[in-house]
Design a protein around this motif. Structure first.
Motif, short mmCIF file in Angstrom:
data_model
loop_
_atom_site.label_atom_id
_atom_site.label_comp_id
_atom_site.label_asym_id
_atom_site.label_seq_id
_atom_site.Cartn_x
_atom_site.Cartn_y
_atom_site.Cartn_z
N ARG A 237 -6.83 -15.62 15.59
CA ARG A 237 -6.61 -17.19 15.76
C ARG A 237 -7.32 -17.71 16.99
O ARG A 237 -6.55 -17.88 17.79
N LYS A 239 -8.21 -20.15 19.63
CA LYS A 239 -7.61 -21.59 20.03
C LYS A 239 -8.25 -21.74 21.29
O LYS A 239 -8.35 -21.36 22.30
N LYS A 240 -9.01 -22.70 21.00
CA LYS A 240 -9.92 -23.30 22.23
C LYS A 240 -9.69 -24.72 22.43
O LYS A 240 -9.71 -25.45 21.29
N VAL A 242 -11.12 -28.51 22.87
CA VAL A 242 -12.47 -29.12 22.73
C VAL A 242 -13.25 -29.25 24.16
O VAL A 242 -12.85 -29.72 25.24
N ARG A 266 -20.95 -30.88 13.92
CA ARG A 266 -19.76 -30.10 14.45
C ARG A 266 -19.36 -28.81 13.56
O ARG A 266 -18.90 -28.16 14.45
N ARG A 270 -19.09 -25.80 16.04
CA ARG A 270 -17.76 -25.31 16.49
C ARG A 270 -16.98 -24.28 15.47
O ARG A 270 -16.00 -23.68 15.70
N ASN A 271 -17.98 -23.70 14.51
CA ASN A 271 -17.64 -22.43 13.93
C ASN A 271 -18.61 -21.37 13.98
O ASN A 271 -19.86 -21.45 13.45
N ASN A 404 -11.05 -21.65 9.14
CA ASN A 404 -10.02 -21.83 10.00
C ASN A 404 -9.64 -20.48 10.38
O ASN A 404 -9.23 -20.23 11.86
N GLY B 86 -10.33 -28.86 9.65
CA GLY B 86 -9.93 -28.34 10.66
C GLY B 86 -10.63 -28.35 11.99
O GLY B 86 -10.27 -28.08 13.01
N TYR B 87 -12.05 -28.47 11.72
CA TYR B 87 -12.84 -28.38 13.12
C TYR B 87 -13.00 -29.53 13.79
O TYR B 87 -13.87 -29.65 14.83
N LEU B 88 -12.49 -30.65 13.27
CA LEU B 88 -12.58 -32.09 13.81
C LEU B 88 -11.01 -32.21 14.79
O LEU B 88 -10.00 -31.61 14.59
N THR B 89 -11.50 -33.12 15.78
CA THR B 89 -10.19 -33.58 16.41
C THR B 89 -9.62 -34.62 15.50
O THR B 89 -10.15 -35.26 14.93
N GLU B 92 -11.82 -37.70 15.50
CA GLU B 92 -12.84 -37.71 14.75
C GLU B 92 -12.50 -37.67 13.18
O GLU B 92 -13.22 -38.34 12.39
N TYR B 93 -11.66 -37.24 13.03
CA TYR B 93 -10.91 -37.20 11.55
C TYR B 93 -10.61 -38.65 10.91
O TYR B 93 -10.94 -38.98 10.08
N GLN B 126 -5.71 -35.23 22.64
CA GLN B 126 -5.12 -33.91 23.15
C GLN B 126 -6.29 -32.84 23.26
O GLN B 126 -6.07 -31.67 23.83
N LYS B 127 -7.57 -33.37 23.09
CA LYS B 127 -8.62 -32.43 22.87
C LYS B 127 -8.42 -31.20 22.38
O LYS B 127 -8.73 -30.04 22.80
N LYS B 128 -7.75 -31.27 21.14
CA LYS B 128 -7.67 -30.13 20.29
C LYS B 128 -8.18 -30.34 18.93
O LYS B 128 -8.15 -31.33 18.43
N TYR B 129 -8.74 -29.21 18.17
CA TYR B 129 -9.27 -29.34 16.94
C TYR B 129 -7.85 -29.23 16.02
O TYR B 129 -6.77 -28.87 16.32
N ARG B 131 -7.24 -27.72 13.51
CA ARG B 131 -7.06 -26.32 13.38
C ARG B 131 -5.98 -25.71 14.07
O ARG B 131 -5.24 -24.90 13.72
N ASP B 132 -6.02 -26.24 15.39
CA ASP B 132 -5.18 -25.77 16.55
C ASP B 132 -3.79 -26.40 16.66
O ASP B 132 -2.95 -26.01 17.63
#
Lengths: 489, 233
Positions: A237, A239-240, A242, A266, A270-271, A404, B86-89, B92-93, B126-129, B131-132
């Protein structure tokens, strides 16, 4: 216990989406197997009698010397093509199975692969030839076993390599470096590798060395995955944070298509799995180099190469449209998304990928004008025809891609596999046929021009084709949605 | 807003949904309850044209959903994680979903303003995607994604599940306010009888694919629903 694991694998295969197409693939893969088995067995004869008669050398030491290249090449090829056997570990973790067992099973399964078994088709006939030619029986057995150990070592190394891109670069650099040195007669590695690989033949005790190496590599990958068998490890999993906000404002000029383009960019950035498609594009730029050798110097193979050199990204990314969006396909289908805009965005991506490849591939000019024309014609054909073709075949692919959690241990990590190659074949034969007509009518140049003309024609008709593909996508909508609901297939 | 006529869905021999008639007028907050397998998600999926009906059809604002896609212009939905990218913040979503409905970026930014409380500082910036994010925060993103673009029809499948108690209360308040202030039509399903009676004007109970209760919410409704499910034991 192992029976249970195998039972799970069996069920996941037969209950997966699109079983029929999977079966067809298996049959095709069977044909590929038969082909390679034949080629490798043939190689065994050529390797022995060819070396003996053409060069007057002793075949066994000569082959032993060059094995170092074979193994290094094997590691590199495996990295790109070998798929890690899938064991869906997450649900197994809380069951009363020891983690060691889960990992042992995954590793054991990795040994039953094309890349290991195909070697038998070379080394077993080669071994029999050696015996027939009065080589020492125990020596040959010991030599063969040591080779087997080393092949398995590369197998386990690959399991490790799959999580570390840097190791791959090192292996590639060493391989190219050694080959370069040998080619320019500065340093001959085979002089050193020959006695090393021959040692078990003369003294079976030396067999212990490769055996130890194999056990060591097994332990290493075992430890590696045992540690990674936690839900929160990087493997399971990612977890990074952005890294930076990507506004991608420059895409706004594309109007509504820009929403999709932004997402697609993106997606790729990102993947890891999507990024792989870009690397395939880069790798295929150099694919033409092996075809510059004299034995491949036929115009028809040049057409083949021309398509691939500029189409690496097109094929590896386009093949999985719309699967890239499988994890949120239901969202797409309930937004007021015109299919055409959606398709156009993907089309732009593969076309831009191809357009970038064409000037990058212009270094082939140094080899011959003919090669360059082949690449130019192939590029135009890719943009005009294959860009549509991949989108069309994508409508039927329906393999959900789980972006994911794609980095799970033993997961299906590679976006480029035997299946994508097989699906690509029909897109190659048509231009070769067109070229052939051109040659019959006038000349090779005419053939290249004809391919280009067909490409331009396809480009001009793109709106018509889009309408058609749109209909196919719409007809397939419910089936696609149902297939994407089934993850991890 | 929604008109359903002789709608059924069969998988082989098994009928999972069979509705003779169901009309949901514009502006109603419509609640759907039922046990697992009662057909709630099937009904929503049919309304959203995600699966094919075996017989009958769904009309959304007089548009037959399986024949004409224009219902998408006035409908927003969040059913499950299949509706998140999942890969967007989260930002962005929202820009993506709002942008598809022709909203400018600034308009989306200001439309997000009222939901700051709801996000509880754990979603935006939050600067998180996505999915996280935790399951609960993912759900918040999905729900708000259906609200910012001001579509007249909003469909939410199990919006209360996975949310913490405070957020559940916030969501109830939010939905009630949205319904009364904007006159939107809401279709909501839930397993939580208390929440759904608090929020909805009308409640329909599905059981084994059929409508078995259809009531306008009153002070007695909760008791009646509890009694109904007690009988199922």
């Amino acid at each position: 216990m192992y029976k249970k694991f195998i039972y799970l694998q069996w069920k996941s295969f037969f209950r997966a989406a699109g079983v029929a197409s999977k079966l067809a693939q298996k049959i095709l893969i069977g044909v590929v197997w038969a082909y390679f088995a034949f080629v490798f067995s043939g190689l065994a004869f050529i390797a022995f009698y060819g070396i003996q008669e053409e060069f007057g050398l002793d075949p066994l030491p000569t082959v032993s010397g060059f094995l170092i290249y074979a193994f290094a090449l094997w590691i590199v090829i495996r990295y790109f093509i070998q798929k890690m056997p899938m064991v869906h570990v997450q649900p197994l973790l809380t069951l009363p199975l020891s983690k060691k067992r889960i990992v042992h099973f995954g590793l054991a399964k990795s040994t039953i692969s094309f890349f290991n078994i195909i070697n038998l088709f070379f080394f077993i006939p080669f071994g029999f030839i050696l015996l027939k030619e009065d080589y020492n029986l125990w020596g040959v057995i010991s030599w063969g076993l040591s080779i087997g150990c080393i092949i398995l070592t590369t197998n386990f190394l690959n399991v490790l390599l799959n999580s570390q891109d840097r190791l791959l670069l090192v292996a590639t650099a060493i391989l190219l470096g050694l080959f370069g040195l040998q080619y320019y007669e500065l340093f001959d590695i085979t002089a050193f590798s020959e006695p090393v690989f021959m040692a078990p033949y003369y003294q079976p005790l030396w067999l212990l060395a490769p055996l130890a190496l194999m056990i060591f590599s097994y332990r290493q990958s075992f430890e590696h995955f045992l540690k990674k068998l936690y839900m929160d490890s990087d493997e399971m999993r990612p977890k990074k944070e952005v890294q930076r906000a990507t506004e991608l404002k420059w895409l706004d000029g594309f109007g509504r298509t820009s929403f999709f383009l932004k997402n697609d960019i993106r997606l790729i950035v990102r993947n890891k799995r999507a990024r792989m498609a870009v690397w395939m594009g880069v790798a295929f730029l150099f694919y033409g180099l092996i075809f510059m050798m004299d034995i491949y110097d036929y115009p028809l193979t040049k057409v083949f190469v021309g398509i691939f050199v500029t189409g690496g990204f097109l094929f590896s990314f386009g093949q999985f449209v719309p699967s890239w969006d499988s994890s949120y396909y239901a969202l797409m289908m309930t937004q007021n998304v015109p299919y055409k805009e959606y398709l156009k965005s993907k089309w732009w991506l593969v076309v831009v990928g191809t357009l970038v490849s064409i000037p990058l591939a212009s270094f082939y000019i140094f080899f011959s004008w003919e090669s360059y024309f082949a690449i130019l014609a192939g590029g135009i054909y890719n943009i005009g025809v294959n860009a549509h073709m991949v989108l069309l075949s994508g409508a039927y692919t329906r393999t959900p891609i789980d972006l994911n959690s794609m980095q799970r241990a033993f997961g299906d990590k590679k976006s480029f596999n035997a299946k994508t190659i097989l699906l690509g074949i029909p897109k190659i034969f048509l231009p070769m046929f067109i070229f052939y007509i051109g040659v019959l009518v006038h000349s090779k140049l005419m053939g290249f021009i004809l391919i280009g003309v067909v490409g331009v024609l396809g480009f001009a008709l793109r709106n018509l084709v889009f309408d058609w593909i749109e209909k196919v996508y719409q007809n397939e909508k419910y089936q696609t949605l149902a297939a994407y609901k089934q993850k991890n297939t | 807003m929604i008109d359903i006529n002789l709608l059924s869905k069969k998988y082989g021999e098994q009928t999972v949904l069979d509705i003779d008639l169901l009309n949901i007028p514009s502006g109603q907050t419509f609640g759907l309850v039922g046990n697992n397998g009662a057909g709630k998600t099937t009904l929503f999926s049919l309304i959203l044209d995600l699966i094919e009906a075996t017989t009958g059809e769904v009309k959304n604002n007089e548009i037959v959903v399986s024949k004409d896609e224009h219902w998408k212009n006035h409908t927003a939905a969040f059913v499950d994680e299949q509706f998140l990218i999942g890969y967007l913040t989260p930002e962005e979503y929202f820009y993506f979903v709002g942008g598809l409905r022709n909203m400018k970026k600034d308009a989306i930014k200001s439309a997000l303003e009222p939901y700051k409380d709801f996000f509880h500082g754990e979603v935006l910036g939050q600067k998180k995607y996505i999915r996280d994010l935790s399951k609960g925060n993912q759900k918040k993103v999905g729900i708000v994604g259906t609200l910012i673009s001001n579509t007249p029809l909003v469909i939410l499948d199990e919006p209360f599940a996975n949310l913490d108690p405070t957020t559940q209360i916030r969501l109830k308040k939010l939905l009630k306010e949205e319904a009364s202030a904007t006159g939107k039509t809401f279709l909501i399903s839930s397993h939580d009888l208390q929440h759904i009676t608090d929020v909805c004007d009308r409640i329909v109970v599905l059981n084994k694919g059929k409508i078995v209760r259809d009531v306008i919410t009153s002070s007695k409704t909760l008791k009646e629903l509890e009694a109904f499910f007690q009988e199922q034991l």
